[in-house]
Design a protein around this motif. Structure first.
Motif, mmCIF file in Angstrom:
data_model
loop_
_atom_site.group_PDB
_atom_site.id
_atom_site.type_symbol
_atom_site.label_atom_id
_atom_site.label_comp_id
_atom_site.label_asym_id
_atom_site.label_seq_id
_atom_site.Cartn_x
_atom_site.Cartn_y
_atom_site.Cartn_z
ATOM 1 N N LEU A 109 27.461 35.383 53.433
ATOM 2 C CA LEU A 109 28.548 36.265 53.098
ATOM 3 C C LEU A 109 28.314 36.122 51.342
ATOM 4 O O LEU A 109 28.724 37.319 50.630
ATOM 5 N N ALA A 110 28.245 35.007 50.755
ATOM 6 C CA ALA A 110 28.261 34.771 49.330
ATOM 7 C C ALA A 110 26.945 35.815 48.901
ATOM 8 O O ALA A 110 27.220 36.446 47.992
ATOM 9 N N ARG A 111 25.654 35.859 49.692
ATOM 10 C CA ARG A 111 24.754 36.677 49.200
ATOM 11 C C ARG A 111 25.062 38.037 49.333
ATOM 12 O O ARG A 111 24.780 38.904 48.479
ATOM 13 N N LYS A 112 25.802 38.623 50.334
ATOM 14 C CA LYS A 112 26.332 39.981 50.503
ATOM 15 C C LYS A 112 27.150 40.400 49.183
ATOM 16 O O LYS A 112 26.947 41.426 48.743
ATOM 17 N N LEU A 113 28.091 39.483 48.667
ATOM 18 C CA LEU A 113 28.965 39.836 47.628
ATOM 19 C C LEU A 113 28.256 39.558 46.182
ATOM 20 O O LEU A 113 28.572 40.245 45.277
ATOM 21 N N GLU A 125 20.019 29.804 49.810
ATOM 22 C CA GLU A 125 19.188 29.732 50.888
ATOM 23 C C GLU A 125 19.666 29.274 52.184
ATOM 24 O O GLU A 125 19.198 29.950 53.187
ATOM 25 N N SER A 126 20.847 28.989 52.154
ATOM 26 C CA SER A 126 21.468 28.359 53.227
ATOM 27 C C SER A 126 21.962 29.526 54.429
ATOM 28 O O SER A 126 22.623 30.607 53.695
ATOM 29 N N LYS A 127 22.063 29.308 55.621
ATOM 30 C CA LYS A 127 22.299 30.396 56.282
ATOM 31 C C LYS A 127 24.103 30.619 56.122
ATOM 32 O O LYS A 127 24.466 31.734 56.540
#
Length: 120
Positions: free
Chosen positions: A37-41, A31-33
């Motif tokens: 990048l981790a969310r994208k990957l 949830e952190s801004k």
């Protein structure tokens, strides 16, 4: 070790246990801004793999059972495989706490920090 037996582990409500292709995972929302990048990957969740004993322990951390009760349930299900029982259980629970996946409460009061005695 005796001072930990009456603590009650409480799961982080945002984290869920899922079984995916025969393996157990804790699904931790990113949830952190800073997780952009981790969310994208990797998608919306960070996955932490657990074995069957870890998954069962997670399910037992329902905010009602004490460490002692969780230990008894683990012993009943897994027998000698869990030994040394409370040393392993507390190591696992403290690791979950360090990652903000559970908290401990003593009665109705939540205890801050990774260690019930206030040590980090």
């Amino acid at each position: 070790m005796e001072e930990y037996m009456n603590l009650v582990p409480v799961r982080n409500e945002k984290v869920e246990l899922r079984k995916i292709e025969g393996k157990y995972y804790l699904m931790v929302p990113m949830e952190s801004k800073l997780d952009f990048l981790a969310r994208k990957l990797h998608g919306e969740y960070r996955r932490i793999e657990l074995d069957e004993m870890g998954a069962y322990t997670w399910e037992l951390c329902d905010g009602r059972r004490t460490v002692k009760e969780i230990g008894k349930a683990l012993k009943a299900r897994f027998g000698e495989e869990v030994e040394p029982l409370y040393e392993r259980l507390m190591t696992f629970l403290f690791e979950l706490r360090k990652r903000y996946l559970i908290e401990f409460k003593n009665g109705s009061e939540l205890i801050n920090g990774g260690d019930p005695n206030g040590r980090a």
